[in-house]
Design a protein around this motif. Structure first.
Motif, PDB file in Angstrom:
ATOM      1  N   ALA A  12       0.963  -1.161  -0.069  1.00 49.01           N
ATOM      2  CA  ALA A  12      -0.120  -0.037   0.109  1.00 49.01           C
ATOM      3  C   ALA A  12       0.707   1.085  -0.236  1.00 49.01           C
ATOM      4  N   MET A  13       2.159   1.235   0.903  1.00 53.84           N
ATOM      5  CA  MET A  13       3.023   2.354   0.841  1.00 53.84           C
ATOM      6  C   MET A  13       3.515   2.606  -0.527  1.00 53.84           C
ATOM      7  N   ALA A  14       4.041   1.328  -1.254  1.00 53.10           N
ATOM      8  CA  ALA A  14       4.361   1.544  -2.609  1.00 53.10           C
ATOM      9  C   ALA A  14       3.585   2.150  -3.511  1.00 53.10           C
ATOM     10  N   ARG A  15       2.401   1.688  -3.432  1.00 50.09           N
ATOM     11  CA  ARG A  15       1.423   2.319  -4.295  1.00 50.09           C
ATOM     12  C   ARG A  15       1.203   3.963  -4.262  1.00 50.09           C
ATOM     13  N   LYS A  16       1.385   4.274  -2.981  1.00 48.77           N
ATOM     14  CA  LYS A  16       1.056   5.600  -2.608  1.00 48.77           C
ATOM     15  C   LYS A  16       2.260   6.516  -3.209  1.00 48.77           C
ATOM     16  N   VAL A  17       3.479   5.854  -3.112  1.00 50.03           N
ATOM     17  CA  VAL A  17       4.834   6.512  -3.281  1.00 50.03           C
ATOM     18  C   VAL A  17       4.681   6.517  -5.159  1.00 50.03           C
ATOM     19  N   ARG A  18       4.411   5.537  -5.814  1.00 51.56           N
ATOM     20  CA  ARG A  18       4.025   5.590  -7.181  1.00 51.56           C
ATOM     21  C   ARG A  18       3.060   6.691  -7.535  1.00 51.56           C
ATOM     22  N   GLU A  19       1.867   6.790  -6.956  1.00 52.41           N
ATOM     23  CA  GLU A  19       0.977   7.666  -7.284  1.00 52.41           C
ATOM     24  C   GLU A  19       1.555   9.137  -6.990  1.00 52.41           C
ATOM     25  N   TYR A  20       2.344   9.252  -5.821  1.00 53.03           N
ATOM     26  CA  TYR A  20       2.866  10.748  -5.542  1.00 53.03           C
ATOM     27  C   TYR A  20       3.785  11.108  -6.781  1.00 53.03           C
ATOM     28  N   TRP A  21       4.947  10.091  -7.283  1.00 52.58           N
ATOM     29  CA  TRP A  21       5.735  10.527  -8.086  1.00 52.58           C
ATOM     30  C   TRP A  21       5.030  10.863  -9.494  1.00 52.58           C
ATOM     31  N   ALA A  22       4.153  10.003  -9.828  1.00 55.32           N
ATOM     32  CA  ALA A  22       3.211  10.161 -11.021  1.00 55.32           C
ATOM     33  C   ALA A  22       2.643  11.602 -11.083  1.00 55.32           C
ATOM     34  N   GLN A  23       2.336  12.130 -10.018  1.00 57.24           N
ATOM     35  CA  GLN A  23       1.644  13.299 -10.027  1.00 57.24           C
ATOM     36  C   GLN A  23       2.804  14.332 -10.146  1.00 57.24           C
ATOM     37  N   LYS A  24       4.049  14.220  -9.104  1.00 57.80           N
ATOM     38  CA  LYS A  24       4.996  15.356  -9.362  1.00 57.80           C
ATOM     39  C   LYS A  24       5.659  15.208 -10.837  1.00 57.80           C
ATOM     40  N   GLN A  25       5.675  14.086 -11.461  1.00 58.97           N
ATOM     41  CA  GLN A  25       6.364  14.264 -12.879  1.00 58.97           C
ATOM     42  C   GLN A  25       5.487  14.509 -13.764  1.00 58.97           C
ATOM     43  N   ARG A  26       4.112  14.865 -13.498  1.00 58.55           N
ATOM     44  CA  ARG A  26       2.979  15.338 -14.349  1.00 58.55           C
ATOM     45  C   ARG A  26       3.608  16.814 -15.009  1.00 58.55           C
ATOM     46  N   PRO A  27       3.143  16.966 -16.427  1.00 61.49           N
ATOM     47  CA  PRO A  27       3.795  18.248 -16.727  1.00 61.49           C
ATOM     48  C   PRO A  27       2.805  19.396 -16.243  1.00 61.49           C
ATOM     49  N   ARG A  28       3.469  20.491 -15.895  1.00 58.78           N
ATOM     50  CA  ARG A  28       2.520  21.723 -15.539  1.00 58.78           C
ATOM     51  C   ARG A  28       2.005  22.273 -16.503  1.00 58.78           C
ATOM     52  N   ASP A  29       1.119  23.404 -16.119  1.00 53.92           N
ATOM     53  CA  ASP A  29       0.015  23.997 -16.891  1.00 53.92           C
ATOM     54  C   ASP A  29       0.939  24.850 -17.747  1.00 53.92           C
TER      55      ASP A  29
END
Length: 217
Positions: A12-29
């Motif tokens: 569960a912690m690994a899934r949250k970390v993956r979601e966090y990094w996916a959001q951080k690496q998402r291109p900004r507006d």
């Protein structure tokens, strides 16, 4: 008893970390909506903007290109759109109440904004996120013109209750009445405010009746 679901804390912690990094690496507006004004192409997506939009892009500016020049990023100011001014006589505008700026963007001209919408003279009760902030369609209403722009006398709405039947349906009703010998008084009209409650098998019985009698026309 059924087997209890096994708690996998590390997974569960690994899934949250993956979601966090996916959001951080998402291109900004600022990266998604960057625009090459010479080719009218967005470098991030590679999409060409419609030809009909080129004139507005050269003459109008985006919402945050207005906001980043104003004190407090325009909190409390009124903004309208060129498309609204051309389409409606009633006042349409946003009252800015909250700003979230993308500080990584050049000149800080990207981000998200929230406000209260007044559309065609009617002001909504809740604060909503403003959409299409990246469109080259926004205009700032000067301070000295705000009261005159907001001034609006609502026109009373005319309520329509009766409308004529569609031609084919009208012909079928008239033929049915003529076939059953019912009198035809005046023009047939639909009462829009009439509320009818049908039994559960009403339409099924109506179809069986029509099959037995045939169509009126």
């Amino acid at each position: 008893m059924g087997r209890q679901k096994r708690v996998r804390a590390i997974a569960a912690m690994a899934r949250k970390v993956r979601e966090y990094w996916a959001q951080k690496q998402r291109p900004r507006d600022s990266e998604r909506y960057a625009l090459d004004y010479e080719t009218m192409r967005r470098p991030g997506s590679g999409k060409n903007l419609p030809v009909l939009a080129h004139r507005d892009i050269r003459n109008e500016i985006r919402l945050f290109q207005h906001l980043h020049r104003l004190p407090l990023f325009g909190i409390g100011r009124l903004f309208t759109k060129k498309s609204w001014l051309l389409a409606y006589d009633e006042p349409c505008y946003w009252t800015i109440s909250k700003i979230k700026v993308d500080y990584t963007a050049q000149d800080m001209d990207h981000g998200k904004a929230w406000g209260v919408l007044t559309f065609r003279g009617k002001t909504e009760d809740e604060v909503k996120e403003i959409d299409k902030v990246m469109y080259h369609d926004w205009r700032l209403i000067p301070k000295h013109e705000e009261e005159a722009f907001k001034r609006f006398t609502p026109v009373p709405e005319t309520k329509i209750r009766y409308v004529p039947y569609p031609p084919l349906l009208r012909a079928m009703i008239l033929a049915q009445r003529e076939k059953s010998g019912e009198p035809i008084d005046g023009e047939l009209m639909i009462d829009l405010e009439r509320i009818r409650h049908f039994p559960k098998d009403f339409f099924k019985n109506l179809d069986l009746k029509k099959q037995a009698e045939g169509t009126p026309v």
